[in-house]
Design a protein around this motif. Structure first.
Motif, PDB file in Angstrom:
ATOM      1  N   SER A   1       0.837  -1.203   0.000  1.00 42.95           N
ATOM      2  CA  SER A   1       0.000   0.000   0.000  1.00 42.95           C
ATOM      3  C   SER A   1       0.870   1.251   0.000  1.00 42.95           C
ATOM      4  N   GLN A   2       2.184   1.059   0.091  1.00 40.30           N
ATOM      5  CA  GLN A   2       3.117   2.198   0.092  1.00 40.30           C
ATOM      6  C   GLN A   2       4.502   1.688  -0.323  1.00 40.30           C
ATOM      7  N   THR A   3       5.323   2.591  -0.854  1.00 41.24           N
ATOM      8  CA  THR A   3       6.683   2.178  -1.244  1.00 41.24           C
ATOM      9  C   THR A   3       7.606   2.101  -0.031  1.00 41.24           C
ATOM     10  N   SER A   4       7.073   2.412   1.171  1.00 44.45           N
ATOM     11  CA  SER A   4       7.915   2.386   2.374  1.00 44.45           C
ATOM     12  C   SER A   4       8.473   0.986   2.656  1.00 44.45           C
ATOM     13  N   ASN A   5       7.838  -0.055   2.090  1.00 44.40           N
ATOM     14  CA  ASN A   5       8.374  -1.415   2.274  1.00 44.40           C
ATOM     15  C   ASN A   5       9.827  -1.501   1.811  1.00 44.40           C
ATOM     16  N   THR A   6      10.175  -0.696   0.804  1.00 47.92           N
ATOM     17  CA  THR A   6      11.530  -0.752   0.247  1.00 47.92           C
ATOM     18  C   THR A   6      12.569  -0.248   1.252  1.00 47.92           C
ATOM     19  N   GLN A   7      12.140   0.689   2.138  1.00 48.04           N
ATOM     20  CA  GLN A   7      13.046   1.135   3.205  1.00 48.04           C
ATOM     21  C   GLN A   7      13.567  -0.074   3.979  1.00 48.04           C
ATOM     22  N   ILE A   8      12.616  -0.920   4.396  1.00 48.67           N
ATOM     23  CA  ILE A   8      12.982  -2.089   5.220  1.00 48.67           C
ATOM     24  C   ILE A   8      13.856  -3.051   4.424  1.00 48.67           C
TER      25      ILE A   8
ATOM     26  N   TYR B   1      -0.882   0.108  -4.120  1.00 47.97           N
ATOM     27  CA  TYR B   1      -2.274  -0.298  -4.336  1.00 47.97           C
ATOM     28  C   TYR B   1      -3.107  -0.088  -3.083  1.00 47.97           C
ATOM     29  N   ARG B   2      -4.296   0.422  -3.268  1.00 51.41           N
ATOM     30  CA  ARG B   2      -5.225   0.529  -2.139  1.00 51.41           C
ATOM     31  C   ARG B   2      -6.648   0.286  -2.620  1.00 51.41           C
ATOM     32  N   CYS B   3      -7.461  -0.353  -1.759  1.00 46.20           N
ATOM     33  CA  CYS B   3      -8.849  -0.643  -2.132  1.00 46.20           C
ATOM     34  C   CYS B   3      -9.674   0.635  -2.174  1.00 46.20           C
TER      35      CYS B   3
ATOM     36  N   HIS C   1       1.170   5.892  -7.921  1.00 44.41           N
ATOM     37  CA  HIS C   1       2.633   5.816  -7.913  1.00 44.41           C
ATOM     38  C   HIS C   1       3.238   6.677  -6.810  1.00 44.41           C
ATOM     39  N   GLN C   2       4.209   6.098  -6.147  1.00 48.35           N
ATOM     40  CA  GLN C   2       4.898   6.859  -5.102  1.00 48.35           C
ATOM     41  C   GLN C   2       6.402   6.855  -5.349  1.00 48.35           C
ATOM     42  N   ILE C   3       7.069   7.774  -4.666  1.00 52.31           N
ATOM     43  CA  ILE C   3       8.533   7.702  -4.606  1.00 52.31           C
ATOM     44  C   ILE C   3       8.913   7.770  -3.145  1.00 52.31           C
ATOM     45  N   GLU C   4       9.712   6.820  -2.732  1.00 50.99           N
ATOM     46  CA  GLU C   4      10.166   6.751  -1.349  1.00 50.99           C
ATOM     47  C   GLU C   4      11.619   7.192  -1.294  1.00 50.99           C
ATOM     48  N   GLY C   5      11.962   7.930  -0.271  1.00 50.45           N
ATOM     49  CA  GLY C   5      13.371   8.302  -0.095  1.00 50.45           C
ATOM     50  C   GLY C   5      13.830   7.918   1.293  1.00 50.45           C
TER      51      GLY C   5
ATOM     52  N   LEU D   1       4.568  16.256   0.290  1.00 53.06           N
ATOM     53  CA  LEU D   1       4.987  14.918   0.730  1.00 53.06           C
ATOM     54  C   LEU D   1       4.948  14.769   2.237  1.00 53.06           C
ATOM     55  N   GLY D   2       5.074  13.497   2.663  1.00 58.01           N
ATOM     56  CA  GLY D   2       5.207  13.166   4.078  1.00 58.01           C
ATOM     57  C   GLY D   2       6.651  12.784   4.334  1.00 58.01           C
ATOM     58  N   ALA D   3       7.116  13.074   5.549  1.00 60.69           N
ATOM     59  CA  ALA D   3       8.524  12.785   5.838  1.00 60.69           C
ATOM     60  C   ALA D   3       8.737  12.732   7.346  1.00 60.69           C
TER      61      ALA D   3
ATOM     62  N   PHE E   1      16.574   9.990   7.870  1.00 59.58           N
ATOM     63  CA  PHE E   1      15.265  10.573   7.551  1.00 59.58           C
ATOM     64  C   PHE E   1      14.672   9.848   6.352  1.00 59.58           C
ATOM     65  N   ALA E   2      13.343   9.955   6.240  1.00 60.82           N
ATOM     66  CA  ALA E   2      12.653   9.293   5.130  1.00 60.82           C
ATOM     67  C   ALA E   2      11.583  10.235   4.615  1.00 60.82           C
ATOM     68  N   PHE E   3      11.222  10.017   3.378  1.00 58.14           N
ATOM     69  CA  PHE E   3      10.096  10.796   2.836  1.00 58.14           C
ATOM     70  C   PHE E   3       9.372   9.964   1.781  1.00 58.14           C
ATOM     71  N   GLY E   4       8.114  10.324   1.535  1.00 57.74           N
ATOM     72  CA  GLY E   4       7.335   9.613   0.518  1.00 57.74           C
ATOM     73  C   GLY E   4       6.406  10.587  -0.176  1.00 57.74           C
ATOM     74  N   LEU E   5       6.363  10.495  -1.496  1.00 60.02           N
ATOM     75  CA  LEU E   5       5.468  11.412  -2.221  1.00 60.02           C
ATOM     76  C   LEU E   5       4.683  10.678  -3.307  1.00 60.02           C
TER      77      LEU E   5
ATOM     78  N   PRO F   1       3.705   6.352  11.732  1.00 58.49           N
ATOM     79  CA  PRO F   1       4.269   5.422  12.723  1.00 58.49           C
ATOM     80  C   PRO F   1       5.768   5.162  12.523  1.00 58.49           C
ATOM     81  N   PHE F   2       6.228   5.297  11.264  1.00 57.84           N
ATOM     82  CA  PHE F   2       7.625   4.920  10.973  1.00 57.84           C
ATOM     83  C   PHE F   2       8.591   6.087  11.062  1.00 57.84           C
ATOM     84  N   THR F   3       8.098   7.282  11.416  1.00 61.53           N
ATOM     85  CA  THR F   3       9.006   8.427  11.613  1.00 61.53           C
ATOM     86  C   THR F   3       8.673   9.128  12.925  1.00 61.53           C
ATOM     87  N   GLU F   4       9.709   9.682  13.535  1.00 61.36           N
ATOM     88  CA  GLU F   4       9.521  10.408  14.798  1.00 61.36           C
ATOM     89  C   GLU F   4      10.638  11.415  14.968  1.00 61.36           C
TER      90      GLU F   4
END
Ligand code: DAH
Length: 344
Positions: free
Chosen positions: A173-180, A199-201, A213-217, A287-289, A310-314, A255-258
């Protein structure tokens, strides 16, 4: 006989005049000189002449044959040249004519924007990584510190492929999986970018699509701070929207950033005055970061006392629509050639 032969030559000359092509010349040749031709007939008549006259008559006939052959050959050369000339005329290519227009394809606007964003970050030293679209719940949620009762995990939000395994298989549901995935296999320093589909329902409408489409950093190293995040996002926003554009960070929650932030760009279309595109606000959410949550680093065996990140997603679709003034999310998916042609 001599008179007959003279007539034959006369006849030949006048018929040759009417001869317009090689076919009719050939017919004439057969008519005059062929096995049943006129000259052959005269030749046959030789046997009726007294023997002493035959040699002389034979000579004259042969001379006439030579004469006719010569006339025909001359005409043949003229006709061959004429036919060649006609052929060249017909097949002539005018090289001064403009060539047929080759219609060149173009890139899809989302590809243009994705490439531009990749270009900006690779120029800052980011590597491009890939992550799976078919993913386990662990990488998409758990490892990212998204608890089991998080609303995003709800059946309504996530496409579940299987839910009878120990690890459920889903469409990410997000490209954040690639971070892990990257942190698991790479020791810091890490500086990566992952463009990809998510993908999201959601039902399709002007602002929703079940695939987008997203881009994760992600940046992880010793001594990475909020200042680095701020500087990076400001530089990115200026590159993408123009030198005059300013960036601002607002507190948010992931949840994954603080701490978590959301980054806005001052509206480049109205200079922050307020317009239709920024909905009168003067700012556009980009974006979120945030700073990578220490728990996330721990989940990947990276010591949070040594490393920070740091991380970001757009969302590429949303940014494309803002940049090109596309008002309905569905249009870029419809493959309408009239729409696509505008981006050549
Ligand atoms: N994954 C988030 C989403 O889909 C976007 C995001 C926000 C990604 C903050 C990040 C981040 O890496 O730090 O809404």
């Amino acid at each position: 006989m001599e008179q007959k032969l003279n007539e034959l030559v006369e006849n030949c000359i006048s018929k040759l005049k009417d001869c317009q092509n090689l076919n009719s010349l050939n017919s004439l040749k057969i008519e005059l000189l062929g096995k049943n031709g006129e000259l052959t007939q005269i030749l046959r008549g030789l046997k009726d002449l007294p023997p002493q006259e035959r040699p002389q008559a034979g000579k004259i006939i042969n001379k006439t044959r030579e004469q006719i052959e010569k006339l025909i050959n001359e005409k043949e050369i003229v006709l061959i040249e004429l036919e060649l000339k006609n052929k060249l005329e017909q097949e002539r290519i005018d090289i001064t004519l403009p060539a047929a227009k080759v219609s060149r394809g173009g890139l899809h606007p989302q590809t243009i924007v994705r490439n531009r964003i990749i270009e900006i970050f690779t120029s800052m030293g980011y590597s491009i990584e890939d992550g799976p679209e078919i993913e386990t719940e662990y990488y998409n949620f758990e490892a990212l510190n998204i608890p089991d009762d998080h609303p995003a995990k709800d059946m309504q939000d996530t496409f579940f492929i299987t839910d009878n395994f120990k690890h459920n298989i889903i469409l990410r549901s997000q490209t954040s999986n690639t971070q892990i995935r990257v942190m698991e296999k790479t020791k810091p320093p890490i500086k990566m970018l992952n463009p990809g589909r998510v993908y999201r329902c959601d039902d399709i409408d002007a602002t929703h699509s079940p695939m987008f489409h997203q881009i994760e950093g992600l940046v992880v190293d010793k001594g990475i701070s909020m200042c680095d995040l701020n500087g990076t996002l400001s530089a990115f926003i200026k590159e993408l929207f123009g030198e005059k554009t300013r960036a601002r960070l607002r507190p948010s929650f992931f949840p994954f950033t603080e701490p978590s932030v959301e980054a806005d760009a001052s509206c480049p279309f109205c200079d922050s005055e307020g317009c239709k595109i920024c909905k009168g606000v003067g700012w556009i959410e980009i974006l979120g970061a945030g700073m990578v949550n220490p728990k996330v680093l721990e989940n990947c065996d990276i010591d949070p006392d040594v490393y920070t990140g740091f991380a970001f997603g757009l969302g590429i679709d949303r940014i494309t629509n803002i940049l090109y003034g596309i008002t309905d999310l569905r249009i870029p998916f419809e493959n309408d050639i009239r729409f696509l042609k505008q981006f050549r």
